[in-house]
Design an enzyme around this catalytic site. Structure first.
Site: not given
Ligand code: FE
Ligand code: ZN
Length: 265
Positions: A53, A55, A57-58, A109, A126, A164
């Protein structure tokens, strides 16, 4: 099958490195630095990237990795992903390092969120976490319930590679939902010991999640009772005639109540 190695990133992210021979893929490279380090140390060539996805941090490391290696970049077609050259929407079958990988749409998410399934393993981003699940940033409880049901339908010995390390943080809430669940109690003790020893709790075992993760247990009487305590609209008896009781709340309503409680826990 490819080998799977965690590359810890940021505070609690896992980037998953998949290798076969000298070829490699990474899943959700939020940061390029640990990926470059791992590839160079083992003299690997990055041939592909799987994104769950949008975001940061990905996908934050994708641009730098594309510049150096020009890999295939598989990602949700409906989300804005840097360098995506293989847009996906779910139900596709991919060849990843010679292994058949099935793409699952798991909205909740985010709306375009994907999971990637190879024999015995699932990369779920996530969507599902140890004893928890992702926040509903874009999707509805109905969508997330359906996504979690699709994951729960996989074999119990499926290894879940989420993005995570949240299990220890999530277990106090799981215990608040089901204080009498002995498997949750035992898992909390085991996870506390693992983390104290510096060990990861991911990959997760799907069967253990089904026994201890409240978000996969929204059909269980104890979870339904807890949801009703935290959401008066789900109360089992009408109060003062002012509210029509939801006699048989839907699983997604129970999920929604538990998820809303988690957000303020
Ligand atoms: Fe994340
Ligand atoms: Zn995320």
């Amino acid at each position: 099958m490819f080998e799977i190695t965690p590359l810890p990133a940021f505070k609690d992210n896992y980037i998953w490195l998949l290798t076969r021979g000298n070829d490699a893929y990474v899943v959700d490279p939020g940061d390029a630095a640990p990926v470059f380090a791992a590839l160079e140390a083992a003299k690997l060539r990055l041939t592909g990237i799987l994104i769950t996805h949008h975001h940061a941090d990905h996908q934050g490391g994708v641009a730098a990795l594309v510049e150096r290696y020009q890999p295939l970049v598989f990602a949700p077609a409906s989300e804005s992903i840097t360098g995506c050259n293989r847009p996906l929407s779910g139900d596709e079958t991919l060849d990843v390092l010679g292994v058949e990988v099935n793409v699952l749409a798991v909205p909740g998410h985010t709306l375009g969120h994907l999971a990637y399934r190879a024999p015995g393993v699932l990369f779920c981003g996530d969507t599902l976490f140890g004893a928890g699940c992702g926040r509903l940033f874009e999707g509805t409880p109905e969508q997330m319930t359906a996504s979690l049901e699709a994951i729960a339908a996989l074999p119990d010995d499926t290894l879940i590679f989420c993005a995570h390390e949240y299990t220890a943080m999530n277990l106090p809430f799981a215990l608040a939902v089901e204080p009498e669940n002995e498997e949750v109690q035992a898992r909390k003790a085991a996870v506390t010991a693992r983390r104290a020893a510096g060990l990861a709790t991911v990959p997760l075992m799907l069967g253990e999640e089904k026994a201890t993760n409240p978000f996969l247990r929204c059909d269980q009487p104890a979870v339904i009772a807890a949801a009703r305590q935290h959401d008066p609209s789900l109360a089992s008896t009408a109060r003062g005639g002012e509210r029509r009781a939801a006699v048989n709340p839907k699983k997604s309503q129970i999920f929604g109540a538990i998820r809303a409680w988690r957000n303020v826990f």
